[in-house]
Write a protein that holds these residues in place. Structure first.
Motif, PDB file in Angstrom:
ATOM      1  N   THR A  17      -9.702  74.794 -21.874  1.00 18.50           N
ATOM      2  CA  THR A  17     -10.206  75.786 -20.453  1.00 18.50           C
ATOM      3  C   THR A  17     -10.729  74.857 -19.318  1.00 18.50           C
ATOM      4  N   GLN A  59      -3.681  73.260 -24.689  1.00 14.81           N
ATOM      5  CA  GLN A  59      -4.300  73.968 -25.921  1.00 14.81           C
ATOM      6  C   GLN A  59      -5.675  74.626 -25.586  1.00 14.81           C
ATOM      7  N   TYR A  93     -19.039  77.236 -19.439  1.00 14.28           N
ATOM      8  CA  TYR A  93     -17.957  77.311 -18.516  1.00 14.28           C
ATOM      9  C   TYR A  93     -17.772  77.933 -17.387  1.00 14.28           C
TER      10      TYR A  93
END
Ligand SMILES: Cc1ncc(COP(=O)(O)O)c(C=O)c1O
Length: 338
Positions: free
Chosen positions: A201, A214, A225
Protein backbone atom coordinates in the motif's frame (compact mmCIF):
# COMPACT_ATOMS: atom_id res chain seq x y z
CA UNK A 1 -32.53 -4.62 10.86
CA UNK A 2 -29.37 -5.19 12.89
CA UNK A 3 -27.81 -1.98 14.26
CA UNK A 4 -24.27 -1.35 15.44
CA UNK A 5 -25.80 -0.63 18.86
CA UNK A 6 -26.82 -4.33 18.95
CA UNK A 7 -23.23 -5.54 18.51
CA UNK A 8 -21.17 -6.94 21.34
CA UNK A 9 -18.01 -4.85 21.69
CA UNK A 10 -15.17 -4.76 20.88
CA UNK A 11 -16.20 -5.47 17.28
CA UNK A 12 -14.65 -4.86 13.88
CA UNK A 13 -16.87 -2.64 11.75
CA UNK A 14 -16.15 -1.88 8.09
CA UNK A 15 -17.68 1.15 6.40
CA UNK A 16 -19.15 -0.32 3.18
CA UNK A 17 -18.77 2.87 1.16
CA UNK A 18 -15.19 3.64 2.23
CA UNK A 19 -14.21 0.03 1.49
CA UNK A 20 -15.76 0.22 -1.96
CA UNK A 21 -14.05 3.55 -2.70
CA UNK A 22 -10.67 2.09 -1.63
CA UNK A 23 -11.12 -1.01 -3.81
CA UNK A 24 -12.17 1.12 -6.79
CA UNK A 25 -9.30 3.61 -6.39
CA UNK A 26 -6.65 0.86 -6.25
CA UNK A 27 -8.26 -0.97 -9.20
CA UNK A 28 -8.06 2.23 -11.25
CA UNK A 29 -4.34 2.53 -10.52
CA UNK A 30 -3.61 -1.21 -10.81
CA UNK A 31 -6.31 -2.80 -12.99
CA UNK A 32 -6.97 -6.50 -13.48
CA UNK A 33 -3.95 -8.78 -13.01
CA UNK A 34 -1.57 -5.87 -12.34
CA UNK A 35 -2.94 -5.96 -8.77
CA UNK A 36 -2.57 -9.18 -6.83
CA UNK A 37 -4.34 -8.10 -3.61
CA UNK A 38 -2.71 -9.41 -0.44
CA UNK A 39 -5.29 -11.12 1.78
CA UNK A 40 -3.08 -11.11 4.89
CA UNK A 41 -4.41 -7.68 5.86
CA UNK A 42 -8.08 -8.74 6.03
CA UNK A 43 -8.05 -12.58 6.20
CA UNK A 44 -11.64 -12.62 4.96
CA UNK A 45 -12.81 -14.44 1.83
CA UNK A 46 -16.00 -12.36 1.62
CA UNK A 47 -13.83 -9.26 1.27
CA UNK A 48 -11.59 -11.04 -1.25
CA UNK A 49 -14.73 -11.74 -3.33
CA UNK A 50 -15.34 -7.97 -3.40
CA UNK A 51 -11.78 -7.45 -4.64
CA UNK A 52 -12.27 -10.13 -7.31
CA UNK A 53 -15.39 -8.25 -8.41
CA UNK A 54 -13.10 -5.29 -9.17
CA UNK A 55 -11.41 -7.45 -11.79
CA UNK A 56 -8.37 -8.91 -10.02
CA UNK A 57 -8.05 -12.62 -10.86
CA UNK A 58 -5.12 -13.50 -8.58
CA UNK A 59 -4.33 -13.01 -4.90
CA UNK A 60 -1.32 -12.92 -2.60
CA UNK A 61 -1.26 -14.95 0.62
CA UNK A 62 1.12 -15.10 3.58
CA UNK A 63 0.19 -18.49 5.07
CA UNK A 64 -0.76 -21.94 3.84
CA UNK A 65 -4.06 -21.57 5.68
CA UNK A 66 -4.83 -18.44 3.65
CA UNK A 67 -4.12 -20.31 0.40
CA UNK A 68 -6.34 -23.21 1.50
CA UNK A 69 -9.20 -20.92 2.50
CA UNK A 70 -9.03 -18.94 -0.72
CA UNK A 71 -9.11 -22.12 -2.83
CA UNK A 72 -12.10 -23.47 -0.88
CA UNK A 73 -13.88 -20.13 -1.38
CA UNK A 74 -13.58 -20.50 -5.16
CA UNK A 75 -10.82 -17.90 -5.43
CA UNK A 76 -8.06 -20.31 -6.47
CA UNK A 77 -7.53 -19.08 -10.04
CA UNK A 78 -3.99 -17.84 -9.34
CA UNK A 79 -2.78 -17.82 -5.73
CA UNK A 80 0.71 -16.68 -4.80
CA UNK A 81 2.06 -17.74 -1.42
CA UNK A 82 4.53 -14.86 -1.07
CA UNK A 83 6.32 -16.59 1.75
CA UNK A 84 8.75 -19.44 2.37
CA UNK A 85 7.15 -22.68 3.56
CA UNK A 86 8.29 -26.26 4.03
CA UNK A 87 4.94 -27.98 4.72
CA UNK A 88 4.17 -27.99 1.00
CA UNK A 89 2.09 -31.19 0.84
CA UNK A 90 -0.90 -29.08 1.85
CA UNK A 91 -0.29 -26.87 -1.19
CA UNK A 92 0.28 -29.84 -3.51
CA UNK A 93 -3.11 -31.20 -2.45
CA UNK A 94 -4.74 -27.94 -3.56
CA UNK A 95 -2.94 -28.09 -6.92
CA UNK A 96 -4.24 -31.63 -7.34
CA UNK A 97 -7.76 -30.32 -6.72
CA UNK A 98 -7.38 -27.76 -9.52
CA UNK A 99 -6.17 -24.62 -7.76
CA UNK A 100 -3.25 -22.70 -9.27
CA UNK A 101 -0.69 -22.20 -6.52
CA UNK A 102 2.69 -20.51 -6.90
CA UNK A 103 5.06 -20.44 -3.94
CA UNK A 104 8.05 -18.22 -3.13
CA UNK A 105 11.44 -19.91 -2.76
CA UNK A 106 14.73 -18.50 -1.52
CA UNK A 107 16.86 -21.59 -0.77
CA UNK A 108 17.61 -25.11 -2.04
CA UNK A 109 15.48 -26.38 0.87
CA UNK A 110 12.37 -24.45 -0.16
CA UNK A 111 12.90 -25.48 -3.82
CA UNK A 112 13.10 -29.13 -2.76
CA UNK A 113 10.02 -28.75 -0.55
CA UNK A 114 8.02 -27.22 -3.42
CA UNK A 115 8.98 -30.03 -5.81
CA UNK A 116 8.47 -32.80 -3.25
CA UNK A 117 5.13 -31.38 -2.09
CA UNK A 118 3.56 -31.31 -5.54
CA UNK A 119 3.69 -27.56 -6.18
CA UNK A 120 4.57 -26.95 -9.82
CA UNK A 121 5.19 -23.22 -9.99
CA UNK A 122 7.50 -20.92 -8.04
CA UNK A 123 8.72 -17.33 -7.87
CA UNK A 124 12.27 -16.66 -6.75
CA UNK A 125 12.02 -14.40 -3.69
CA UNK A 126 14.75 -11.75 -3.79
CA UNK A 127 15.98 -9.71 -0.83
CA UNK A 128 15.57 -6.05 -1.80
CA UNK A 129 16.60 -4.57 1.56
CA UNK A 130 14.11 -5.81 4.17
CA UNK A 131 15.98 -8.18 6.48
CA UNK A 132 13.47 -11.00 6.15
CA UNK A 133 13.06 -13.63 3.43
CA UNK A 134 14.61 -13.47 -0.04
CA UNK A 135 17.83 -14.65 -1.65
CA UNK A 136 20.69 -12.25 -2.47
CA UNK A 137 20.01 -10.77 -5.94
CA UNK A 138 23.23 -12.18 -7.42
CA UNK A 139 22.26 -15.72 -6.38
CA UNK A 140 18.71 -15.64 -7.78
CA UNK A 141 19.61 -16.96 -11.24
CA UNK A 142 21.33 -20.06 -9.88
CA UNK A 143 18.35 -20.83 -7.65
CA UNK A 144 16.03 -20.51 -10.66
CA UNK A 145 18.22 -23.01 -12.55
CA UNK A 146 18.06 -25.38 -9.57
CA UNK A 147 14.27 -25.06 -9.49
CA UNK A 148 13.96 -25.78 -13.21
CA UNK A 149 16.27 -28.78 -12.76
CA UNK A 150 13.72 -30.10 -10.24
CA UNK A 151 10.97 -29.78 -12.85
CA UNK A 152 9.45 -26.60 -11.42
CA UNK A 153 8.17 -23.81 -13.62
CA UNK A 154 9.76 -20.49 -12.59
CA UNK A 155 7.24 -17.71 -13.21
CA UNK A 156 9.63 -14.88 -12.30
CA UNK A 157 10.68 -13.00 -9.18
CA UNK A 158 9.19 -11.26 -6.17
CA UNK A 159 10.80 -8.77 -3.81
CA UNK A 160 8.99 -6.97 -1.01
CA UNK A 161 10.26 -3.51 -0.04
CA UNK A 162 8.51 -3.66 3.35
CA UNK A 163 11.06 -1.40 5.04
CA UNK A 164 10.03 1.48 2.75
CA UNK A 165 6.23 1.29 2.98
CA UNK A 166 5.62 3.90 5.66
CA UNK A 167 8.45 6.36 5.00
CA UNK A 168 6.72 9.71 5.52
CA UNK A 169 8.77 11.57 2.87
CA UNK A 170 7.28 10.60 -0.48
CA UNK A 171 10.34 11.67 -2.49
CA UNK A 172 12.58 9.51 -0.31
CA UNK A 173 10.10 6.61 -0.49
CA UNK A 174 10.15 6.89 -4.29
CA UNK A 175 13.95 7.12 -4.54
CA UNK A 176 14.59 4.16 -2.24
CA UNK A 177 11.88 2.09 -3.95
CA UNK A 178 13.63 2.69 -7.26
CA UNK A 179 16.92 1.39 -5.79
CA UNK A 180 15.18 -1.64 -4.25
CA UNK A 181 13.45 -2.44 -7.54
CA UNK A 182 16.73 -2.10 -9.45
CA UNK A 183 17.96 -5.05 -7.37
CA UNK A 184 14.80 -6.97 -8.21
CA UNK A 185 15.03 -6.21 -11.95
CA UNK A 186 18.69 -7.27 -12.03
CA UNK A 187 17.71 -10.58 -10.43
CA UNK A 188 14.81 -10.90 -12.88
CA UNK A 189 17.23 -10.59 -15.82
CA UNK A 190 19.00 -13.71 -14.50
CA UNK A 191 15.86 -15.62 -13.47
CA UNK A 192 13.53 -15.01 -16.41
CA UNK A 193 9.77 -15.55 -16.41
CA UNK A 194 6.88 -13.12 -16.85
CA UNK A 195 6.36 -11.91 -13.30
CA UNK A 196 8.00 -9.18 -11.25
CA UNK A 197 5.89 -9.06 -8.09
CA UNK A 198 6.25 -6.68 -5.15
CA UNK A 199 5.03 -3.55 -3.47
CA UNK A 200 2.50 -2.71 -0.83
CA UNK A 201 0.00 0.00 0.00
CA UNK A 202 2.78 2.45 0.93
CA UNK A 203 4.61 2.12 -2.39
CA UNK A 204 1.59 1.43 -4.60
CA UNK A 205 1.61 5.01 -5.92
CA UNK A 206 5.34 5.12 -6.62
CA UNK A 207 6.47 1.62 -7.59
CA UNK A 208 6.36 1.64 -11.39
CA UNK A 209 8.76 -1.27 -11.81
CA UNK A 210 6.72 -4.32 -10.81
CA UNK A 211 4.42 -6.14 -13.23
CA UNK A 212 2.06 -6.88 -10.33
CA UNK A 213 1.42 -5.02 -7.08
CA UNK A 214 0.88 -6.97 -3.83
CA UNK A 215 -0.95 -4.28 -1.79
CA UNK A 216 -3.30 -5.40 0.96
CA UNK A 217 -3.82 -2.81 3.69
CA UNK A 218 -5.39 -0.30 1.27
CA UNK A 219 -8.77 -2.04 1.57
CA UNK A 220 -9.24 -1.38 5.29
CA UNK A 221 -6.35 0.96 6.25
CA UNK A 222 -4.82 1.93 9.60
CA UNK A 223 -3.51 5.05 11.31
CA UNK A 224 0.15 4.32 10.53
CA UNK A 225 -0.56 4.33 6.78
CA UNK A 226 -2.80 7.37 7.11
CA UNK A 227 0.04 9.19 8.90
CA UNK A 228 2.32 8.28 5.97
CA UNK A 229 -0.20 9.93 3.64
CA UNK A 230 -0.97 7.03 1.32
CA UNK A 231 -4.41 8.40 0.47
CA UNK A 232 -6.90 5.61 1.16
CA UNK A 233 -9.85 6.04 3.51
CA UNK A 234 -10.17 4.50 6.97
CA UNK A 235 -12.69 1.73 6.28
CA UNK A 236 -12.18 -0.34 9.43
CA UNK A 237 -12.75 0.67 13.03
CA UNK A 238 -12.86 -1.26 16.24
CA UNK A 239 -16.21 -0.36 17.75
CA UNK A 240 -15.99 0.03 21.51
CA UNK A 241 -18.17 0.99 24.44
CA UNK A 242 -17.25 3.57 27.07
CA UNK A 243 -17.32 1.58 30.32
CA UNK A 244 -16.04 4.16 32.81
CA UNK A 245 -15.73 7.96 32.99
CA UNK A 246 -13.70 9.87 35.58
CA UNK A 247 -14.14 13.64 35.94
CA UNK A 248 -11.12 15.86 36.67
CA UNK A 249 -9.90 15.49 40.27
CA UNK A 250 -7.32 17.97 41.57
CA UNK A 251 -4.29 17.76 39.31
CA UNK A 252 -5.69 14.75 37.41
CA UNK A 253 -7.53 15.71 34.23
CA UNK A 254 -10.72 13.89 33.32
CA UNK A 255 -10.54 10.71 31.31
CA UNK A 256 -12.71 7.94 29.90
CA UNK A 257 -12.19 4.23 29.37
CA UNK A 258 -13.52 2.10 26.49
CA UNK A 259 -13.40 -1.68 26.11
CA UNK A 260 -10.91 -1.80 23.21
CA UNK A 261 -7.64 -2.98 24.71
CA UNK A 262 -4.45 -4.77 23.75
CA UNK A 263 -6.37 -7.99 23.17
CA UNK A 264 -8.47 -6.35 20.44
CA UNK A 265 -5.69 -4.34 18.76
CA UNK A 266 -2.39 -4.88 16.96
CA UNK A 267 -0.09 -2.53 18.86
CA UNK A 268 3.31 -2.91 17.16
CA UNK A 269 2.83 0.38 15.28
CA UNK A 270 1.81 2.23 18.45
CA UNK A 271 -1.36 3.33 20.18
CA UNK A 272 -4.69 3.46 18.37
CA UNK A 273 -6.48 6.75 17.80
CA UNK A 274 -10.05 7.82 18.53
CA UNK A 275 -10.51 10.60 15.98
CA UNK A 276 -12.80 13.40 17.01
CA UNK A 277 -13.40 11.98 20.48
CA UNK A 278 -10.15 12.35 22.38
CA UNK A 279 -6.46 11.64 22.85
CA UNK A 280 -5.44 8.09 23.69
CA UNK A 281 -3.36 7.88 26.89
CA UNK A 282 -2.58 4.17 26.94
CA UNK A 283 -3.98 0.68 26.39
CA UNK A 284 -4.13 -2.21 28.81
CA UNK A 285 -5.43 -5.73 28.27
CA UNK A 286 -9.12 -4.89 27.94
CA UNK A 287 -9.09 -1.08 28.08
CA UNK A 288 -8.16 2.05 26.20
CA UNK A 289 -7.88 5.13 28.42
CA UNK A 290 -8.35 8.46 26.66
CA UNK A 291 -8.68 12.14 27.46
CA UNK A 292 -12.01 13.12 25.91
CA UNK A 293 -12.35 16.21 23.72
CA UNK A 294 -15.88 16.83 25.04
CA UNK A 295 -18.53 15.34 27.29
CA UNK A 296 -18.64 11.52 27.36
CA UNK A 297 -21.04 9.20 29.14
CA UNK A 298 -20.85 5.59 30.16
CA UNK A 299 -22.47 3.37 27.53
CA UNK A 300 -21.55 5.57 24.56
CA UNK A 301 -19.99 3.90 21.53
CA UNK A 302 -16.59 5.00 20.17
CA UNK A 303 -14.79 4.18 16.92
CA UNK A 304 -11.16 3.24 17.48
CA UNK A 305 -8.63 3.28 14.62
CA UNK A 306 -5.88 0.66 15.00
CA UNK A 307 -2.31 1.64 14.18
CA UNK A 308 -1.71 -1.67 12.38
CA UNK A 309 -4.53 -3.39 10.54
CA UNK A 310 -3.14 -6.90 9.92
CA UNK A 311 -2.54 -8.06 13.51
CA UNK A 312 -5.73 -6.30 14.64
CA UNK A 313 -7.97 -8.22 12.25
CA UNK A 314 -6.26 -11.51 13.11
CA UNK A 315 -7.50 -11.14 16.72
CA UNK A 316 -11.18 -11.05 15.72
CA UNK A 317 -13.53 -13.82 14.56
CA UNK A 318 -15.76 -11.65 12.40
CA UNK A 319 -16.13 -8.21 10.85
CA UNK A 320 -19.38 -6.35 10.27
CA UNK A 321 -20.01 -4.43 7.06
CA UNK A 322 -21.92 -1.28 8.04
CA UNK A 323 -23.45 1.83 6.56
CA UNK A 324 -24.10 4.41 9.24
CA UNK A 325 -25.41 2.42 12.21
CA UNK A 326 -26.94 -0.32 10.04
CA UNK A 327 -25.18 -3.69 9.87
CA UNK A 328 -25.45 -4.85 6.24
CA UNK A 329 -23.53 -8.13 6.47
CA UNK A 330 -21.39 -10.06 8.92
CA UNK A 331 -18.30 -11.75 7.49
CA UNK A 332 -16.27 -14.46 9.23
CA UNK A 333 -12.55 -13.69 9.37
CA UNK A 334 -12.13 -17.17 7.95
CA UNK A 335 -8.45 -17.14 6.93
CA UNK A 336 -7.13 -16.93 10.52
CA UNK A 337 -4.77 -19.53 11.90
CA UNK A 338 -2.01 -21.40 10.10
C1 LIG B 1 5.37 -10.02 0.95
C2 LIG B 1 4.39 -8.92 1.16
N1 LIG B 1 3.85 -8.31 0.09
C3 LIG B 1 2.94 -7.34 0.21
C4 LIG B 1 2.51 -6.90 1.45
C5 LIG B 1 1.38 -5.90 1.46
O1 LIG B 1 1.60 -4.77 2.15
P1 LIG B 1 0.44 -3.80 2.62
O2 LIG B 1 -0.48 -4.54 3.53
O3 LIG B 1 1.24 -2.83 3.36
O4 LIG B 1 -0.26 -3.28 1.45
C6 LIG B 1 3.07 -7.47 2.60
C7 LIG B 1 2.68 -6.98 3.92
O5 LIG B 1 3.36 -7.07 4.91
C8 LIG B 1 4.01 -8.52 2.45
O6 LIG B 1 4.54 -9.12 3.52
Amino acid sequence: VLRTTDLTTPALVVDADVLEANLAAMARRWPSATLRPHVKAHKTTALAHRQAAHGHPGFTCATIREVEGMAVAGLGTDLLLANEVLDTRRLGALVEDGARVTVAVDSPETVAAAADGGVREVLVDVNVGLPRCGIAPAEAGALADAARARGLSVRGVMGYEGHLQALPDLAERTRLTESAMALLLAAHADVGGEIVSGGGTGTSAVNTWVTEMQAGSYALMDSAYTAAGVGYGQALHVLGTVVSVSPPRGEMPGYAVADVGLKALGMDHGNPTIPGRGQVWFCSDEHVTFGPDGPVRVGERVLVVPAHIDPTVALHERMHLVRGDEVLETWPVDLRGW
